[in-house]
Scaffold this motif. Structure first.
Motif, short mmCIF file in Angstrom:
data_model
loop_
_atom_site.label_atom_id
_atom_site.label_comp_id
_atom_site.label_asym_id
_atom_site.label_seq_id
_atom_site.Cartn_x
_atom_site.Cartn_y
_atom_site.Cartn_z
N PHE A 144 0.53 -1.14 -0.29
CA PHE A 144 -0.18 0.02 -0.07
C PHE A 144 0.78 1.10 -0.11
O PHE A 144 2.50 1.56 0.26
CB PHE A 144 -0.59 -0.15 0.95
CG PHE A 144 -1.87 -1.03 1.24
CD1 PHE A 144 -3.13 -1.22 -0.45
CD2 PHE A 144 -1.90 -2.52 1.97
CE1 PHE A 144 -3.42 -2.23 0.05
CE2 PHE A 144 -1.83 -3.85 1.95
CZ PHE A 144 -3.41 -3.64 1.34
N TYR A 145 0.56 2.68 -0.25
CA TYR A 145 0.95 3.84 -0.28
C TYR A 145 1.61 4.32 0.60
O TYR A 145 2.95 4.51 0.73
CB TYR A 145 0.26 4.24 -0.88
CG TYR A 145 0.11 6.04 -1.40
CD1 TYR A 145 0.96 6.16 -2.86
CD2 TYR A 145 0.52 6.87 0.04
CE1 TYR A 145 1.09 7.56 -2.94
CE2 TYR A 145 0.96 8.48 -0.64
CZ TYR A 145 1.11 8.60 -1.86
OH TYR A 145 2.26 9.54 -2.25
N ARG A 146 0.80 3.94 1.39
CA ARG A 146 1.67 4.43 3.31
C ARG A 146 2.82 3.61 3.32
O ARG A 146 3.47 4.31 3.69
CB ARG A 146 0.43 4.35 4.41
CG ARG A 146 0.36 2.71 5.18
CD ARG A 146 -0.78 2.51 5.76
NE ARG A 146 -0.45 3.85 6.70
CZ ARG A 146 0.35 3.32 7.69
NH1 ARG A 146 0.46 1.65 7.92
NH2 ARG A 146 0.51 4.10 9.12
N VAL A 147 2.50 2.03 2.76
CA VAL A 147 4.07 1.68 3.07
C VAL A 147 5.01 1.49 2.02
O VAL A 147 6.39 2.36 2.18
CB VAL A 147 3.61 0.59 3.17
CG1 VAL A 147 5.51 -0.61 2.95
CG2 VAL A 147 2.78 -0.54 3.87
N ALA A 148 4.70 2.13 1.20
CA ALA A 148 5.85 2.56 -0.12
C ALA A 148 5.95 3.84 -0.20
O ALA A 148 8.20 4.14 -0.57
CB ALA A 148 4.85 2.11 -1.70
N MET A 149 5.62 5.53 0.08
CA MET A 149 6.23 6.67 0.27
C MET A 149 6.66 6.60 1.65
O MET A 149 7.19 7.13 1.74
CB MET A 149 5.36 6.96 0.10
CG MET A 149 4.44 7.07 -1.14
SD MET A 149 5.81 6.60 -2.39
CE MET A 149 6.29 8.10 -2.47
N SER A 150 6.97 5.43 2.32
CA SER A 150 8.04 5.27 4.03
C SER A 150 9.54 4.12 3.89
O SER A 150 9.89 3.60 4.58
CB SER A 150 7.44 4.51 4.98
OG SER A 150 6.28 5.44 5.44
N ARG A 202 14.84 15.12 -3.65
CA ARG A 202 13.77 15.21 -4.18
C ARG A 202 12.70 14.63 -3.93
O ARG A 202 12.05 14.43 -4.81
CB ARG A 202 14.20 16.20 -5.31
CG ARG A 202 14.35 17.48 -5.72
CD ARG A 202 14.59 17.85 -7.18
NE ARG A 202 13.02 18.38 -7.18
CZ ARG A 202 12.71 19.82 -6.95
NH1 ARG A 202 13.02 19.91 -6.19
NH2 ARG A 202 11.32 19.68 -7.78
N GLN A 203 12.88 14.15 -2.75
CA GLN A 203 12.06 13.23 -2.00
C GLN A 203 9.95 13.51 -2.35
O GLN A 203 9.09 14.77 -2.26
CB GLN A 203 12.17 12.77 -0.86
CG GLN A 203 13.85 11.83 -0.95
CD GLN A 203 13.91 11.54 1.31
OE1 GLN A 203 12.69 11.27 1.57
NE2 GLN A 203 14.88 11.45 1.38
N ILE A 204 9.49 12.81 -3.00
CA ILE A 204 8.51 12.96 -3.56
C ILE A 204 7.39 13.03 -1.99
O ILE A 204 7.59 12.69 -0.95
CB ILE A 204 7.39 11.71 -3.80
CG1 ILE A 204 8.01 12.16 -5.62
CG2 ILE A 204 6.16 12.07 -4.34
CD1 ILE A 204 7.52 10.36 -6.04
N ALA A 240 3.12 5.55 6.17
CA ALA A 240 3.74 5.28 7.55
C ALA A 240 4.47 5.61 8.42
O ALA A 240 4.52 5.70 10.26
CB ALA A 240 4.22 3.45 8.08
N LEU A 241 5.79 6.61 8.29
CA LEU A 241 6.41 7.05 8.87
C LEU A 241 6.57 8.61 9.38
O LEU A 241 7.22 9.59 9.67
CB LEU A 241 8.00 7.08 8.70
CG LEU A 241 8.38 5.53 8.43
CD1 LEU A 241 9.99 5.67 8.18
CD2 LEU A 241 8.72 4.79 9.98
N GLY A 242 5.45 8.89 9.06
CA GLY A 242 5.15 10.44 8.76
C GLY A 242 4.87 11.01 7.82
O GLY A 242 5.90 10.55 6.51
#
Length: 514
Positions: free
Chosen positions: A26-32, A188-190, A202-204
Motif C-alpha cells: 500500500f501507498y503508506r508503506v511504499a512512500m516510507s 527531491r523526495q516525493i 507510515a513514517l508520517g
C-alpha cells in the motif's frame, strides 16, 4: 484527493527506456521506503530513462496513468514475503501473464529486495531477473545491457555477467554499496498531501535520511543482519548536507533516520543534536536498546518524538541463545528513561525460538507484566520465522505448537495492551522464505484463492544439516562455514561478540575495511 510534489514527468518520446517501479503493497508503506525512493531518484537521474511508480492496488502509474504493458522494464521492490501474491495480481492487472513461460515478448520483469536477495527461488517462475543485494551498483549496467539487446527477454544470458543479477538457476554474488557517502541519497523526495488517511506515509510526513546499512550485532534470527554485512555508515557531514538540501527541496521539517540499526550510528548523539539545531523533528523506526542513552532520549523527546519502539525479543536466556545478550535490567532501565522523558513505548517480542520451554513463556509473561507497570507501554508478540542465510535456516515451523504458545501467552497477559501476530501468516511466510521452485504453484494457487491451510502445512518443513538448500547458488558474501558455526554455537548457548566490541571473527569471505 491526493496531491504529490517532486514527481518526475518526462516526454516518453525522448527516452530510450520506460521503467515501471512497482511496490506490491500500500501507498503508506511504499512512500516510507527509502529503497523505493532511491530507485525512483537513481533511474530518473538518467536522461534516457523515465521511471514511473505503480503501487498496489492501483492499475495505472502515478505519473501518467499508463498500464504496466506500456513499459520496457517492470521492476518490483519486495520487502515482505506476503507481497508475492500481489506481484502476480499486479502483473495480471497490467495485462501480463504472471508465469514468464506464458509471456510472449513484452516487458522485462525484474525483482529486488531483501526477501529475494535471500531466496529468489519461489518467484523464479514468474520473474526474468533478480537483483541480489543493493540496487545502485547494478541498475546502470542492467539498463545499458537492456538497451543494447534486440530481444532482452529472449537473451537473458546476456545479463549473467552483471555482478548482482541472478538469472534463475545460475550462481550469483550479492552486491552492496561500499562507500555510503557515494550511495544514492534522494534529495527531491516525493511529498504527498491528502485528506485520505490511506495516503499518509507510515513514517508520517518526514524526510528519509539513510544513515547506515548493514549491522554489527549478529542476532541469529535476523536475515537482514546476515545479508547486508558489513555495517557501513554515511559520514556526519554528508548527512547534514543531505538533510539541509532535502529540507529545501521538500519543505519537510521532520526527518526519519533509516538504517538496519540507525541508533547504532557511531555519532548518533551528534547527528540528532545537529538535526534538532537545524530545526528538524527527529525519529527512528526503532531503537537498539544497547545503544540508547539518556541524552539520546532527551534529544528525541525535545525534537517532538512521541513514541519509541524497542525490541527485547524474549527472556534473557532466549535472547542470549539468539546472540542478543541484553540484560533484563537494561530493558527496564531504557523503558523507564523513555517514560520519564514523556515518551510512550512500543515493544516487539518473538516466540518459538529453538529450545524455548513453557517455563520460558511463563518468565516472558512475568517480564511483560513488569514492563507494563512502568507506564504507557504497548506490546506486539509474533511467531519467530526461520529465514535463509541465518543459523535458524534448518529449523522447522510447527504451527500447532506456535498456536499453543500464543494461546498460553494470550491467557497469561489478558487485560494488557498486547497485539498477537498470526500463526497462520507466519506459516505462510516460512514456506515462502525457505521453499524452492515447487512453491511457485502454491503462490499461484494462493493468488487465485485456491489454497487451504493444509496446503501450506505440507510444504513447511525443517531441513537436514548438509542438505542442499534452495538458495545454495545465492552467494551473500559470508564465509562458507559461518552459518553452521553460528548454528552450533546457538545449540551450545555460546555467544559471538559484536564486530565493534574489539574482535573480528572474519564472517565475510572478503575482509571488510573496518
Amino acid at each position: 484527493m491526493l496531491r504529490e510534489y517532486n514527481v518526475v514527468v518526462k516526454d516518453p518520446r525522448f527516452v530510450d527506456v520506460r521503467v515501471a517501479s512497482v511496490y506490491p503493497s500500500f501507498y503508506r508503506v511504499a512512500m516510507s521506503s527509502l529503497g523505493y525512493h532511491i530507485i525512483y531518484d537513481f533511474l530518473n537521474s538518467r536522461e534516457d530513462v523515465w521511471c514511473e511508480r505503480f503501487i498496489y492496488p492501483y492499475r495505472g502509474s502515478f505519473e501518467s496513468s499508463s498500464l504496466l504493458g506500456d513499459f520496457d522494464i517492470i521492476s518490483f521492490s519486495i520487502h515482505y514475503e506476503e507481497d508475492y501474491f500481489r506481484v502476480l495480481e499486479m502483473l495480471h492487472q497490467g495485462g501480463l501473464e504472471p508465469r514468464k513461460s506464458r509471456r510472449r515478448g513484452g516487458p522485462l520483469v525484474v525483482v529486488g529486495g531483501p526477501t529475494v536477495t535471500a531466496n529468489p527461488l519461489p518467484l523464479a517462475d514468474f520473474v526474468d531477473l533478480f537483483v541480489i543485494g543493493e540496487a545502485e551498483p547494478v541498475l546502470d549496467e542492467l539498463v545499458d545491457t537492456f538497451i543494447g539487446l534486440d530481444d532482452p527477454r529472449g537473451e537473458l544470458d546476456e545479463f549473467k555477467d552483471i555482478k548482482g543479477v541472478y538469472v534463475p538457476d545460475n550462481p550469483v554474488e550479492r552486491v552492496i554499496v561500499e562507500d555510503m557517502d557515494n550511495a544514492c541519497h534522494p534529495i527531491r523526495q516525493i511529498v504527498s498531501e491528502s485528506d485520505d488517511p490511506s495516503f499518509e506515509p507510515a513514517l508520517g510526513r518526514s524526510f528519509l535520511l539513510g544513515v547506515s546499512r548493514g549491522c554489527v550485532r549478529g542476532c541469529r534470527f535476523c536475515m537482514s543482519g546476515y545479508l547486508y554485512r558489513p555495517k557501513r555508515e554515511t559520514s556526519l557531514g554528508k548527512l547534514f548536507d543531505v538533510a539541509k538540501r532535502g529540507k529545501r527541496a521538500t519543505g519537510l521539517d521532520s526527518v526519519s533516520l533509516i538504517g538496519a540499526a540507525a541508533s547504532d550510528y557511531s555519532r548518533i548523539d551528534d547527528l540528532c543534536e545537529g538535526l534538532v539545531d537545524m530545526g528538524f523533528r527527529v525519529s527512528m523506526p526503532s531503537l537498539r536498546i544497547e545503544s540508547v542513552t539518556e541524552n539520546l532520549l532527551e534529544v528525541l523527546a525535545r525534537s517532538g518524538l512521541k513514541t519509541v519502539t524497542l525490541a527485547p525479543e524474549s527472556t534473557w536466556k532466549i535472547r542470549r541463545r539468539l546472540n542478543k545478550p541484553i540484560r533484563d535490567d537494561k530493558v527496564f532501565e531504557v523503558t523507564r528513561m523513555a517514560i520519564e522523558k514523556g515518551l510512550s513505548v512500543k515493544m516487539y517480542f518473538l516466540i518459538g525460538a529453538p529450545g524455548e520451554t513453557l517455563e520460558d513463556l511463563k518468565e516472558l509473561a512475568n517480564f511483560i507484566r513488569g514492563l507494563s507497570r512502568l507506564g504507557p507501554v504497548k506490546f506486539s508478540i509474533n511467531p519467530l520465522v526461520p529465514k535463509p542465510h541465518t543459523p535458524l535456516q534448518w529449523e522447522a515451523f510447527n504451527l500447532d505448537d506456535i498456536k499453543n504458545r500464543m494461546s498460553f501467552l494470550k491467557s497469561e497477559l489478558r487485560g494488557l495492551p498486547v497485539k498477537m501476530g498470526s500463526p497462520r501468516l507466519a506459516l505462510i511466510q516460512h514456506v515462502l522464505s525457505t521453499g524452492g521452485h515447487e512453491v511457485s504453484k502454491l503462490i499461484e494457487a494462493g493468488w487465485q484463492g485456491k489454497t487451504r491451510l493444509r496446503d501450506w502445512m505440507l510444504k513447511s518443513r525443517g531441513r537436514e544439516l548438509g542438505e542442499e538448500l534452495p538458495w545454495s547458488k545465492i552467494d551473500v558474501g559470508l564465509r562458507d562455514d559461518l552459518i553452521m558455526e553460528e548454528y552450533l554455537k546457538m545449540k551450545e548457548d555460546k555467544l559471538t561478540s559484536y564486530c565493534e566490541s574489539g574482535s573480528c571473527y572474519k564472517c565475510l569471505k572478503r575482509p571488510c575495511e573496518s
